[in-house]
Design an enzyme around this catalytic site. Structure first.
Site, PDB file in Angstrom:
ATOM      1  N   GLU A 181     -11.779   0.512  -1.141  1.00 11.80           N
ATOM      2  CA  GLU A 181     -10.647  -0.438  -1.133  1.00 11.80           C
ATOM      3  C   GLU A 181     -10.733  -1.383  -2.338  1.00 11.80           C
ATOM      4  O   GLU A 181      -9.763  -1.647  -3.014  1.00 11.80           O
ATOM      5  CB  GLU A 181     -10.683  -1.233   0.181  1.00 11.80           C
ATOM      6  CG  GLU A 181      -9.563  -2.232   0.346  1.00 11.80           C
ATOM      7  CD  GLU A 181      -9.644  -2.996   1.664  1.00 11.80           C
ATOM      8  OE1 GLU A 181     -10.661  -2.863   2.382  1.00 11.80           O
ATOM      9  OE2 GLU A 181      -8.684  -3.723   1.967  1.00 11.80           O
ATOM     10  N   ASP A 214      -5.098 -12.047   0.526  1.00 10.03           N
ATOM     11  CA  ASP A 214      -5.242 -12.879   1.715  1.00 10.03           C
ATOM     12  C   ASP A 214      -6.092 -14.141   1.554  1.00 10.03           C
ATOM     13  O   ASP A 214      -5.649 -15.230   1.863  1.00 10.03           O
ATOM     14  CB  ASP A 214      -5.860 -12.055   2.855  1.00 10.03           C
ATOM     15  CG  ASP A 214      -5.044 -10.813   3.207  1.00 10.03           C
ATOM     16  OD1 ASP A 214      -4.048 -10.518   2.518  1.00 10.03           O
ATOM     17  OD2 ASP A 214      -5.415 -10.145   4.181  1.00 10.03           O
ATOM     18  N   ASP A 224       0.847  -1.210   0.000  1.00  8.12           N
ATOM     19  CA  ASP A 224       0.000   0.000   0.000  1.00  8.12           C
ATOM     20  C   ASP A 224       0.873   1.248   0.000  1.00  8.12           C
ATOM     21  O   ASP A 224       0.604   2.238  -0.704  1.00  8.12           O
ATOM     22  CB  ASP A 224      -0.879   0.051   1.258  1.00  8.12           C
ATOM     23  CG  ASP A 224      -1.872  -1.083   1.351  1.00  8.12           C
ATOM     24  OD1 ASP A 224      -1.455  -2.217   1.650  1.00  8.12           O
ATOM     25  OD2 ASP A 224      -3.077  -0.834   1.123  1.00  8.12           O
TER      26      ASP A 224
HETATM   27  C1  DGY Z   1      -5.566  -7.619   7.126  1.00  7.71           C
HETATM   28  O1  DGY Z   1      -5.433  -7.385   8.324  1.00  7.71           O
HETATM   29  O2  DGY Z   1      -6.647  -7.864   6.577  1.00  7.71           O
HETATM   30  C2  DGY Z   1      -4.418  -7.532   6.253  1.00  7.71           C
HETATM   31  O3  DGY Z   1      -4.733  -7.765   4.925  1.00  7.71           O
HETATM   32  C3  DGY Z   1      -3.306  -8.420   6.690  1.00  7.71           C
HETATM   33  O4  DGY Z   1      -2.211  -7.945   6.003  1.00  7.71           O
END
Ligand code: DGY
Length: 419
Positions: A388, A164, A42
């Site tokens: 996001e 993720d 980011d």
């Molecule tokens: C989160 O906390 O969702 C992040 O993506 C971990 O890096």
């Protein structure tokens, strides 16, 4: 001035205000509340955004990111500059043992590619680039030594990939035994609707994998050899190839020595073929413990374009996915049984990833596709704001709002439409 130009100007101003509003003094948080620390990729994208109106601040962002570099060369995925109880898992859970508390894993190394773009924005900042160069080189060397196996770039935790909960990781996550995990309180779902976030079982597994790394004192070799999760990731792999190319180009510009990079690139370019899954005719994640392919077409496969590794089979997948959605590249195949249009990386479109992929599409002569991607990304932002991520079917803004990398991408790319 016409109405479209007025709207663009207003969005430019809002995007700049978001970057400045998320500035915590030398580093930028992805968004207030949900992500209150400095996240690696980011932050690199924030630097690119800042370079459109404050190049000095752009370099500061990258310098602050590298200030968290470990002695091993790794640049962590989160830097915990100031403790914030609104985020879990924080520094007390990671226990990095470093002067600047951090997580114990890394994230896709887009920083070198962003540094090159920031340098292009104003070459008079060459001294800042020269000072950063050895740090970026050391980080890439760390990848080659500690994350590349059989020529394939691996991730030791789904969070390391940055994508993720994408379905690519399901086969590796299924084997993670969560028995005996101590109780914990998630904070992400107090900021964002739970239906847009990973599930409880996924979090149990994330924390179990984290616990293994912490127990191993974050020793990279122990984690690679015995950790509960190890998968080869096309996304990480192609981003690293691209980052190496950009670092080599910067070295040539700055008169620095990058002679090791050529050998790294040979290893990685040959290694990419180990992730080609002929069954689905795409690059695919692989469980390194079993050799098994994920059998998932995800957005990681399309990052091949930024490494100059596009193929006709990928073009065909891109067209097919695009026929199913309205906005940009979905994070997983809309025809797949795993596709969820609003759940984080299991379907939504991510503007910054569209931007990176579009750079590769354009450079490889796929200009029409690159412009389409830019147009669709711009449409989502114009209609729904700086979210996001977005539902790729109806454009619903998802996750955190006033998001740093979406603002950065607007200023550098999406808002730069010529048509
Ligand atoms: C989160 O906390 O969702 C992040 O993506 C971990 O890096």
């Amino acid at each position: 001035m016409n109405a479209m130009a007025d709207a663009t100007k207003e969005l430019d101003a809002r995007a700049q205000a978001i970057l400045c509003g998320n500035d915590r003094g030398g580093y930028t948080v992805p968004t207030a509340g949900l992500y209150p620390y400095q996240w690696n990729w980011d932050s690199a994208l924030a630097a690119w955004g800042f370079s459109t109106f404050d190049v000095d601040r752009a370099w500061t962002e990258l310098e602050t990111l590298c200030s968290g570099q470990w002695d091993s060369g790794m640049v962590p995925h989160i830097l915990f500059h100031k403790t914030d109880p609104g985020y879990f898992p924080g520094p007390d859970v990671w226990q990095s043992g470093t002067a600047l508390p951090s997580s114990g894993i890394t994230q896709p190394p887009v920083a070198a590619s962003m540094a090159r773009l920031v340098l292009e924005a104003d070459p008079s900042f060459a001294d800042r680039a020269r000072a950063l160069f050895p740090k970026l080189l050391a980080w890439h060397r760390w990848f080659m030594q500690h994350r590349v196996r059989d020529g394939m770039t691996c991730v030791t935790h789904p969070w390391e990939s940055g994508r993720d909960n994408c379905p690519d990781w399901d086969i590796g996550m299924n084997g993670v035994d969560v028995t005996g995990i101590p109780p914990y309180e998630r904070r992400d779902t107090s900021h964002v609707d739970a239906s847009m976030r990973p599930t409880k079982l996924e979090y149990d597994r994330y924390l179990t994998i984290l616990g293994f790394g912490r127990g191993a004192g974050w020793d990279a070799e122990t984690i690679m050899a015995d950790g509960p999760f190890l998968m080869a990731d096309p996304g990480m792999h192609f981003i690293l190839i691209r980052a190496n190319d950009d670092l080599a180009a910067m070295a040539a510009e700055l008169g620095e020595d990058a002679s090791d990079i050529a050998d790294w690139q040979t290893v990685l370019r040959n290694g990419a073929e180990g992730m080609w899954n002929a069954e689905i005719a795409a690059y695919d994640a692989r469980d390194m413990r079993t050799g098994q392919f994920a059998n998932v077409l995800g957005s990681g496969a399309f990052t091949a374009y930024i490494a100059g590794a596009g193929k006709p089979e990928l073009d065909a997948h891109l067209e097919r996915c695009w026929d199913k959605v309205r906005y940009g590249i979905p994070s997983s195949d809309p025809d797949g049984p795993y596709f969820e249009q609003k759940r984080y990386w299991r379907g939504p479109m991510w503007p910054f990833l569209n931007a990176l992929i579009a750079i590769g599409l354009k450079e490889s002569g796929r200009t029409e596709q690159a412009e389409r991607l830019r147009h669709e990304t711009a449409e989502a932002i114009r209609q729904k704001g700086f979210a996001e991520y977005f539902d790729p079917l109806d454009g619903t803004p998802c996750g955190g709002q006033d998001f740093t990398w979406t603002a950065a991408i607007w200023l550098t790319w999406a808002g730069q439409e010529t048509t």
